[in-house]
Design a protein around this motif. Structure first.
Motif, PDB file in Angstrom:
ATOM      1  N   PRO A 294      60.785 -30.756   4.978  1.00 52.36           N
ATOM      2  CA  PRO A 294      60.389 -32.102   5.628  1.00 52.36           C
ATOM      3  C   PRO A 294      61.549 -32.394   6.539  1.00 52.36           C
ATOM      4  O   PRO A 294      61.161 -33.173   7.757  1.00 52.36           O
ATOM      5  N   VAL A 295      62.818 -32.573   6.142  1.00 50.44           N
ATOM      6  CA  VAL A 295      63.809 -32.900   7.002  1.00 50.44           C
ATOM      7  C   VAL A 295      63.894 -32.280   8.656  1.00 50.44           C
ATOM      8  O   VAL A 295      64.101 -33.103   9.554  1.00 50.44           O
ATOM      9  N   LEU A 296      63.371 -30.980   8.631  1.00 50.33           N
ATOM     10  CA  LEU A 296      63.345 -30.188   9.824  1.00 50.33           C
ATOM     11  C   LEU A 296      62.051 -30.428  10.448  1.00 50.33           C
ATOM     12  O   LEU A 296      61.801 -30.183  11.476  1.00 50.33           O
ATOM     13  N   ARG A 297      60.752 -30.864   9.644  1.00 53.37           N
ATOM     14  CA  ARG A 297      59.704 -30.923  10.033  1.00 53.37           C
ATOM     15  C   ARG A 297      59.220 -29.560  10.452  1.00 53.37           C
ATOM     16  O   ARG A 297      58.552 -29.292  11.460  1.00 53.37           O
ATOM     17  N   ALA A 298      59.627 -28.724   9.746  1.00 54.38           N
ATOM     18  CA  ALA A 298      59.233 -27.106   9.985  1.00 54.38           C
ATOM     19  C   ALA A 298      59.163 -26.387   8.489  1.00 54.38           C
ATOM     20  O   ALA A 298      59.356 -27.053   7.588  1.00 54.38           O
ATOM     21  N   GLN A 299      59.118 -25.125   8.567  1.00 54.42           N
ATOM     22  CA  GLN A 299      58.786 -24.355   7.368  1.00 54.42           C
ATOM     23  C   GLN A 299      59.796 -22.894   7.311  1.00 54.42           C
ATOM     24  O   GLN A 299      59.978 -22.524   8.453  1.00 54.42           O
ATOM     25  N   PHE A 300      60.268 -22.572   6.289  1.00 53.54           N
ATOM     26  CA  PHE A 300      60.891 -21.535   5.916  1.00 53.54           C
ATOM     27  C   PHE A 300      59.865 -20.425   5.566  1.00 53.54           C
ATOM     28  O   PHE A 300      59.395 -20.497   4.376  1.00 53.54           O
ATOM     29  N   VAL A 301      59.859 -19.342   6.528  1.00 58.67           N
ATOM     30  CA  VAL A 301      58.794 -18.233   6.320  1.00 58.67           C
ATOM     31  C   VAL A 301      59.359 -17.096   5.639  1.00 58.67           C
ATOM     32  O   VAL A 301      60.147 -16.467   6.143  1.00 58.67           O
ATOM     33  N   GLN A 302      58.924 -16.581   4.582  1.00 60.40           N
ATOM     34  CA  GLN A 302      59.070 -15.454   3.893  1.00 60.40           C
ATOM     35  C   GLN A 302      58.115 -14.454   4.548  1.00 60.40           C
ATOM     36  O   GLN A 302      56.823 -14.301   4.326  1.00 60.40           O
ATOM     37  N   PRO A 303      58.811 -13.332   5.250  1.00 61.05           N
ATOM     38  CA  PRO A 303      57.838 -12.222   5.828  1.00 61.05           C
ATOM     39  C   PRO A 303      56.912 -11.615   4.851  1.00 61.05           C
ATOM     40  O   PRO A 303      57.325 -11.339   3.507  1.00 61.05           O
ATOM     41  N   SER A 304      55.953 -10.805   5.038  1.00 62.52           N
ATOM     42  CA  SER A 304      55.057  -9.992   4.329  1.00 62.52           C
ATOM     43  C   SER A 304      55.795  -9.072   3.556  1.00 62.52           C
ATOM     44  O   SER A 304      56.943  -8.527   4.170  1.00 62.52           O
ATOM     45  N   PHE A 305      55.620  -8.573   2.355  1.00 63.42           N
ATOM     46  CA  PHE A 305      56.178  -7.752   1.698  1.00 63.42           C
ATOM     47  C   PHE A 305      55.341  -6.917   0.723  1.00 63.42           C
ATOM     48  O   PHE A 305      54.433  -7.064   0.497  1.00 63.42           O
ATOM     49  N   THR A 306      56.041  -5.512   0.263  1.00 66.51           N
ATOM     50  CA  THR A 306      55.550  -4.904  -0.667  1.00 66.51           C
ATOM     51  C   THR A 306      56.500  -4.724  -1.829  1.00 66.51           C
ATOM     52  O   THR A 306      57.613  -4.529  -1.886  1.00 66.51           O
ATOM     53  N   LYS A 307      55.927  -4.687  -3.129  1.00 65.55           N
ATOM     54  CA  LYS A 307      56.814  -4.435  -4.396  1.00 65.55           C
ATOM     55  C   LYS A 307      56.246  -3.486  -5.014  1.00 65.55           C
ATOM     56  O   LYS A 307      54.823  -3.626  -5.255  1.00 65.55           O
ATOM     57  N   THR A 308      56.787  -2.396  -5.649  1.00 64.89           N
ATOM     58  CA  THR A 308      56.227  -1.398  -6.494  1.00 64.89           C
ATOM     59  C   THR A 308      56.960  -1.219  -7.819  1.00 64.89           C
ATOM     60  O   THR A 308      58.360  -1.211  -7.866  1.00 64.89           O
ATOM     61  N   ASP A 309      56.154  -0.773  -8.914  1.00 65.25           N
ATOM     62  CA  ASP A 309      56.875  -0.810 -10.214  1.00 65.25           C
ATOM     63  C   ASP A 309      56.485   0.634 -10.747  1.00 65.25           C
ATOM     64  O   ASP A 309      55.288   1.034 -10.552  1.00 65.25           O
ATOM     65  N   LEU A 310      57.307   1.279 -11.329  1.00 60.94           N
ATOM     66  CA  LEU A 310      57.016   2.584 -12.015  1.00 60.94           C
ATOM     67  C   LEU A 310      57.466   2.585 -13.463  1.00 60.94           C
ATOM     68  O   LEU A 310      58.446   2.021 -13.805  1.00 60.94           O
ATOM     69  N   ALA A 311      56.511   3.367 -14.310  1.00 61.96           N
ATOM     70  CA  ALA A 311      56.891   3.300 -15.762  1.00 61.96           C
ATOM     71  C   ALA A 311      56.582   4.658 -16.286  1.00 61.96           C
ATOM     72  O   ALA A 311      55.654   5.140 -15.869  1.00 61.96           O
ATOM     73  N   VAL A 312      57.256   4.981 -16.981  1.00 56.87           N
ATOM     74  CA  VAL A 312      57.092   6.269 -18.199  1.00 56.87           C
ATOM     75  C   VAL A 312      57.100   5.765 -19.408  1.00 56.87           C
ATOM     76  O   VAL A 312      58.229   5.741 -19.832  1.00 56.87           O
TER      77      VAL A 312
END
Length: 786
Positions: free
Chosen positions: A710-728
């Motif tokens: 609100p102080v900036l009257r703007a937003q911090f944007v997190q860009p799109s992403f992918t996260k992957t998990d693997l398990a054996v």
């Protein structure tokens, strides 16, 4: 990121396997005497208590995700922040060290102080946990977790505007001696271990004891700090439960728990490490420009950027007792009592950021200490009637929380040791009370059609007695004159100021719904529900009141904020097809959201404090589709997709100052438009003894999301992403033991969890601090049962 039509078709309509996969009947709810539905064995489904009675997940007319305790372990979900990977439209982030911030379908709250309330409830065994700093230590020896999306105010009460995260711990099992040990070791020197023993006492009672140890180093490198960040947490918790069933009508369950929470709450990452600065404040009446993200996928970004003035320390503890008593008055009428008392002690010291000087680039900080004592008392009595044609619930609820805190900041505003004002702080006591009466009923209109209606009346009272102090020493007494203590000076003539406030609110919330069995394996439902979260007060006092000095506020709209309300419209379906080969859930919803409570840093008496204001209106539209496909007993595919359009429709940002600008059309915080997930599990039999090797891969694609400044009257944007998990995972015959190797966030994507811009002190300072979500984690996990 825009998810294309092809990607949507590939990802299908899904829920992670762990959320819809079956659990044993022994994992039935513990807070009801009603027997589990007879068709559990036939469908092999989780039994849930989202409606405060035992129902099959597929027969519960709510948007709900249920995850069994064993599946939490298999998925590697060892803390609450990882639940967002297993449930759609859910985000749980760390904000302010160990505090949890829950966002469901774009509805959230950033005020985790004693005077604020969350928008999403966090419940352990039916008890609302008020302090977000004490919630994560509940995450062990769980029977299951239920995530309810949408307002749940009728049956669950206060602060469930967004929904509910309900943890149900495993209850003692009669006539059974058993136990288990689970342990994990991973990078960042992560060490986790849980040991459980269940023992019968004759034929009518049993006791269960569980101990959990949870330790890891900080994910944030030491950077410019002269002090270590490790360990981030070093927690030890225990829970003891006793179950007594002297007859088929009476059931008594008593639980007690204790947790010791140590660690380092520092680790401040500068926003300028993640986004290109300087962060310019726009002209009056104009919107700001969203800061441009840097490449934050490297270790250089995830390091301390704020020079620390002292070694950060966290030494907190919490304990509680609760009783859950059910007595069947008749075959159709049951009386239930649920009561609890809890305490939480908070003792922390850390370095706070005042800001980065715009002219010189100097990073200005202050040592800070926080001491707090909290206790909460929760009592509920509920009467439930159940027949073939009608189900009714009615009851009363009482909640009281008392807190006594002393938050001190040293050396703000350029004050030096020995000067009055060097110690700036807020010693204060806050009381919060809530009382409610509620009732809900479901009538069977036909064998296939059921109608539900519920209503709740809630009365909330909040009161604070405290002060804003300017002292030379931490133990100086209150002094509302500009005087001095011996050996000190008062170069600016500062004086203490009262910080008293009181508010009272009441509200009626309601729910109406219909459900229809289109077939024996398909449920259709529609609901309209309302949610409410009480208003409150900010730091300061109204000008003109006695001893209201430097923290005087002339406009009541700045000191007080109003309740937020939400009306949710939702329709959905739950289907099982081809002999349970395919399970499919879907929902579509619309929210009308009024008086959103948003928080920001601002100035009170010349120093930074958090202020909460109402943000007009918002609308939220969404679609959630979930499925599990099991074409063969050794193969399971899970898919999910969620579309969310959460936006402000009326928000004059910073409406009480000269910097007002229209934020209409901007996204609500942490509300990506598209999120899709896919998972595949291949179970390879290793012999006739039942041992097997399970291979699992899970990936999650998220659109960009924003966090408002609100102080900036703007937003911090997190860009799109992918996260992957693997398990054996190797599972021994009879599931006597298992051994697992895992990696989470294979891509090592560092994503924004929280962002706090500093108050703009006379246009002198800018920048702020941020917290990032978990980096790549890997390790081994093992456990055995007896």
């Amino acid at each position: 990121m825009r998810v294309s039509t092809i990607a949507i078709l590939l990802c299908g309509v899904a829920l992670p396997a762990q959320a819809m996969q079956a659990e044993a009947v022994a994992a039935a709810p513990q807070d009801q005497q009603v027997q589990a539905p007879a068709d559990v064995a036939a469908t092999d489904e989780i039994v849930v208590t989202a409606t405060r009675e035992n129902t099959l997940l597929s027969k519960t007319p709510l948007a709900i995700t249920a995850i069994g305790g064993d599946n939490l372990i298999k998925a590697g979900a060892t803390n609450a922040t990882q639940l967002g990977e297993l449930a759609p439209s859910l985000s749980i982030d760390r904000a302010g060290g160990s505090a949890l911030q829950i966002t469901i379908r774009g509805v959230s709250s950033t005020d985790n102080s004693e005077k604020g309330d969350p928008s999403a409830g966090f419940v352990l065994d039916g008890i609302f946990l008020a302090r977000p700093q004490a919630q994560e230590v509940s995450f062990f020896d769980l029977d299951r977790i239920e995530v309810l999306r949408g307002p749940q105010g009728t049956l669950y009460g206060r602060n469930t505007t967004a929904g509910l995260v309900s943890l149900i711990s495993a209850a003692p099992r009669l006539g059974q001696f058993s136990g288990s040990v689970d342990a994990t070791y991973g990078n960042f020197d992560t060490a986790q271990a849980t040991a459980v023993v269940n023992a019968p006492i004759g034929g009518i009672a049993a006791v269960r004891a569980a101990v959990n140890y949870d330790r890891r180093d900080s994910y944030v490198r030491q950077g410019v700090s002269a002090y270590t960040q490790d360990p981030f947490k070093d927690n030890l918790s225990g829970r003891l439960s006793v179950l007594v069933e002297p007859s088929d009508r009476l059931r008594v369950l008593v639980r007690g728990d204790y947790s010791r929470m140590k660690g380092r709450p520092g680790g401040n990452v500068l926003l300028s490490q993640l986004y290109r600065g300087p962060f310019a404040v726009p002209a009056d009446g104009q919107l700001g420009v969203n800061p441009v993200p840097r490449n934050i996928d490297g270790d250089d970004a995830n390091q301390v950027g704020v020079p620390e003035r002292l070694q950060s320390v966290r030494h907190n503890s919490t304990w509680g007792v609760q009783g859950d008593v059910s007595y069947a008055l008749t075959d159709t009428l049951t009386l239930n009592y649920l009561g609890s008392y809890r305490e939480f002690e908070r003792d922390e010291q850390f370095t706070g950021l005042t800001g980065v000087n715009r002219a010189t680039g100097a990073i200005v900080t202050s040592p800070q200490t926080f001491r707090g004592s909290y206790n909460q008392n929760s009592q509920e009595v509920r009467l439930a009637y159940a027949s073939d044609a009608l189900k009714l619930q009615a009851g009363g609820f009482y909640f009281k929380e008392k807190s006594a805190i002393n938050f001190l900041l040293f050396g703000t505003q350029g004050f030096q040791p020995g000067q009055r004002g060097y110690v700036f702080g807020f010693p204060q006591n806050t009381d919060s009370k809530s009382f409610a009466l509620f009732g809900q009923g479901t009538v069977n209109v036909t064998q296939a059609l059921r109608l539900t209606g519920g209503i709740r009346w809630t009365k909330d009272d909040k009161k604070r007695v405290g002060a804003t102090v300017y002292h030379a020493n931490p133990d100086d007494p209150l002094d509302f004159t500009p005087g001095t203590r011996p050996g000190t000076t008062n170069p600016r003539g500062v004086q203490d100021s009262l910080n008293n406030a009181e508010v009272n609110y009441s509200k009626i919330t309601w729910r109406a719904g219909a459900e229809f069995d289109a077939s024996s394996s398909t449920l259709l439902y529609a609901t309209v529900a309302t949610g409410y979260k009480a208003g409150g007060f900010n730091d300061g006092c109204l000008a003109g009141t006695a001893n209201c000095n430097g923290s005087a506020i002339t406009d009541p709209a700045i000191l007080f904020y109003q309740p937020e309300t939400l009306t949710a419209y939702e329709a959905g379906f739950k289907a099982r097809t081809f002999g349970n080969v395919l399970r499919l859930n879907g929902s579509v919803f619309h929210y009308d959201y009024t008086n959103l409570q948003l928080s920001q840093l601002t100035l009170v008496a010349g120093s930074p404090v958090q202020r909460t204001l109402n943000a007009g209106r918002a609308k939220i539209d969404g679609v959630e589709l979930e499925s599990v496909l099991k074409p063969h007993r050794n193969h399971q595919l899970d898919f999910s997709i969620a579309w969310l359009n959460a936006r402000f429709t009326d928000y004059a940002i910073d409406p009480v100052g000269p910097l007002t600008a229209d934020f209409k059309g901007r996204k609500l915080d942490r509300s990506p438009e598209w999120v899709a997930a896919a998972s595949y599990t291949w179970t390879i039999p290793l012999g006739s003894d039942g041992s097997n090797l399970a291979l699992n891969a899970r990936t999650r694609l998220s659109d960009s999301y924003a966090i408002t400044a609100p102080v900036l009257r703007a937003q911090f944007v997190q860009p799109s992403f992918t996260k992957t998990d693997l398990a054996v995972t190797y599972n021994a015959a009879g599931e006597r033991f298992y051994l697992q190797g895992f990696v989470r966030n294979l891509e090592n994507r560092l994503t924004l969890a929280s962002a706090s811009i500093v108050a703009n002190f006379n246009a002198t300072f800018d920048d702020g601090t941020a917290q990032l979500a978990d980096p790549r984690l890997y390790g081994v996990r093992a456990g055995f049962r007896f």
